[in-house]
Design an enzyme around this catalytic site. Structure first.
Site, PDB file in Angstrom:
ATOM      1  N   ARG A  76      29.321  49.075  56.365  1.00  0.00           N
ATOM      2  CA  ARG A  76      29.590  50.478  56.689  1.00  0.00           C
ATOM      3  C   ARG A  76      28.412  51.016  57.502  1.00  0.00           C
ATOM      4  O   ARG A  76      27.256  50.909  57.081  1.00  0.00           O
ATOM      5  CB  ARG A  76      29.799  51.314  55.418  1.00  0.00           C
ATOM      6  CG  ARG A  76      31.061  50.931  54.656  1.00  0.00           C
ATOM      7  CD  ARG A  76      31.265  51.764  53.408  1.00  0.00           C
ATOM      8  NE  ARG A  76      31.607  53.152  53.719  1.00  0.00           N
ATOM      9  CZ  ARG A  76      31.881  54.066  52.794  1.00  0.00           C
ATOM     10  NH1 ARG A  76      31.857  53.737  51.505  1.00  0.00           N
ATOM     11  NH2 ARG A  76      32.182  55.299  53.132  1.00  0.00           N
ATOM     12  N   GLN A 133      28.290  63.379  55.663  1.00  0.00           N
ATOM     13  CA  GLN A 133      27.239  62.943  54.731  1.00  0.00           C
ATOM     14  C   GLN A 133      25.927  62.675  55.460  1.00  0.00           C
ATOM     15  O   GLN A 133      24.858  62.866  54.891  1.00  0.00           O
ATOM     16  CB  GLN A 133      27.699  61.706  53.969  1.00  0.00           C
ATOM     17  CG  GLN A 133      28.841  61.991  53.014  1.00  0.00           C
ATOM     18  CD  GLN A 133      29.376  60.742  52.355  1.00  0.00           C
ATOM     19  OE1 GLN A 133      28.819  59.656  52.494  1.00  0.00           O
ATOM     20  NE2 GLN A 133      30.471  60.880  51.620  1.00  0.00           N
ATOM     21  N   ASP A 140      39.562  63.431  52.422  1.00  0.00           N
ATOM     22  CA  ASP A 140      39.786  62.747  51.148  1.00  0.00           C
ATOM     23  C   ASP A 140      41.112  63.134  50.501  1.00  0.00           C
ATOM     24  O   ASP A 140      41.539  62.485  49.542  1.00  0.00           O
ATOM     25  CB  ASP A 140      38.633  63.015  50.181  1.00  0.00           C
ATOM     26  CG  ASP A 140      37.395  62.199  50.521  1.00  0.00           C
ATOM     27  OD1 ASP A 140      37.516  61.241  51.293  1.00  0.00           O
ATOM     28  OD2 ASP A 140      36.308  62.530  50.025  1.00  0.00           O
TER      29      ASP A 140
END
Length: 421
Positions: A97, A145, A296
């Site tokens: 990632r 994030q 999400d």
């Protein structure tokens, strides 16, 4: 391991939701930067929060954050401004990632970070030290994030931080949640322009802090109410605020379009209260929405709409490819098993016009949903048992990443769960 989930005909239950993972992870980092003397109350007990708790408490030389993407991003920034030398790593998926955008940004203000493996990906070797602040430019369409990680260390930087977000800004509610949590601990941080956030070099203040429960977890109970479509059903969700700062609280408005009514009973002394859900009997015939601010929730609404036979067109899904799995491909694959054909466009959109195909197995009970080490696949597909009578889910324990007691809650609500190897 597999779970076979058999649904009840009615749902009348009071849910003790887990604490918010998003707030817990932010509050832990900020509390540590404030001095670390007081742990926030009502912390999430999920895997993603536990790895941060362990890392901050034990301070090991090698920090394994497992599959927790939030922990990787937040801890990378935290370790960069905190004295000591560490290696931070994770699962095989985590090591693929990307994290280069955050590493480049931290290096720009003087961070000492080296890649211990493939360039642009974990693991990382970090030597913490005092960093300079100042003006920084970063693309607004990267993971929020990354942006939140930079903002939270802003008060520790010499001269603070002036962060310019270029182009489209995605997941803005998560950035706002970060700023709100920072202010709760005394930071001077705010939007000072359309695309500019200014964080002053004002230290955090230690304080007692109580964490609201999780709106993301609440969304799966909304899903159950919408799919079961029974006006006699009633669900009470504990520990939520009306006017919550959590981005996924938008679910209450979206689910009103699918027939779920929300009413609030606030708690006393500023504490969160109860949410009551009822089914109104009215649902839109088609749903269109841009999930750029709440990606999400995408799996929840894909599963809900398919189960209710509501065609949809969802946009703003570009970040789904770099989550725990490529969620767009996972949704297309698993829905095809069940006999539904989803279409994607440019990795940013998902559509369903009602198209069907032959299910993978003649016997619906033989169809098993793969979860791809992604908690939200299990969480979102399980409620579809209400429209199919039952659902078989592989590797169901992935839910511990965000909602450890999910299956226990389902059993208490009347679902029957059988385990098979």
């Amino acid at each position: 391991m597999q779970y076979i989930i058999t649904a009840p005909t009615a749902i009348n239950y009071t849910v003790e939701l887990p604490a918010s993972k998003s707030i817990s992870n932010r509050a832990l980092i900020i509390s540590a930067l404030a001095g670390g003397g007081k742990l926030p109350a009502n912390l999430s007990d999920c895997d993603d929060t536990e790895v941060i708790v362990n890392a901050l408490r034990d301070n090991p030389e090698t920090i394994d954050i497992k599959a927790a993407g939030t922990a990787m991003r937040f801890m990378t920034a935290y370790l960069s401004v905190t004295e000591g030398e560490h290696t931070i790593t994770g699962t095989e998926r985590m090591r693929h990632r990307p994290i280069g955008v955050l590493v480049d940004a931290l290096r720009f203000i003087g961070a000492d970070i080296a890649y211990a493996g493939e360039e642009g990906f974990p693991p990382l070797r970090i030597k913490g030290k005092k960093l300079r602040g100042g003006e920084m430019h970063i693309k607004g369409n990267v993971s929020s994030q990354y942006i939140s990680a930079l903002l939270m260390v802003g008060p520790k930087l010499e001269g603070g931080l002036e962060l310019h977000l270029e182009g489209e800004i995605i997941s803005r509610p998560y950035i706002d949640l970060t700023l709100w949590t920072m202010k709760e601990f005394g930071a001077d941080a705010e939007w000072t322009g359309v695309n500019v956030i200014t964080v002053k070099a004002k230290p955090y203040t230690e304080r007692n802090y109580f964490i609201e429960n999780d709106w993301s977890a609440a969304s799966y109970w909304y899903e159950m109410m919408a799919i079961n479509a029974n006006t006699d059903d009633k669900l009470t969700l504990k520990g939520l605020h009306d006017g919550s700062k959590q981005g996924d609280s938008i679910a209450r408005y979206l689910f009103s379009l699918l027939g779920v009514k929300t009413s609030f009973k606030e708690g006393g002394n500023g504490l969160p209260g109860d949410v009551c859900l009822k089914y109104s009997g009215h649902s839109v015939a088609r749903l269109e929405y841009d999930f750029i601010s709440c990606p999400d929730l995408a799996q929840t609404f894909v599963a809900t709409c398919v189960a209710k036979n509501v065609p949809f067109h969802f946009t703003g899904l570009q970040t789904l490819k770099i989550k725990e799995t490529d969620r767009i491909e996972a949704l297309k694959t698993e829905m095809r098993k069940l006999g539904y054909v989803l279409e994607d466009r440019d990795g940013k959109e998902l559509l369903w016009d009602g198209a069907r195909c032959k299910p993978e197995k003649d016997n619906p009970l033989d169809i098993a949903i793969d979860t791809y080490e992604d908690h939200r696949m299990a969480l979102a597909f399980a409620p579809m048992s209400l429209s199919r009578n039952y659902m078989r889910v592989n590797n169901p324990h992935v839910v511990t990443k965000s909602y450890p007691h999910y299956w226990e809650n389902l059993v208490d609500a009347g679902f029957e769960i059988t385990e098979e190897q």
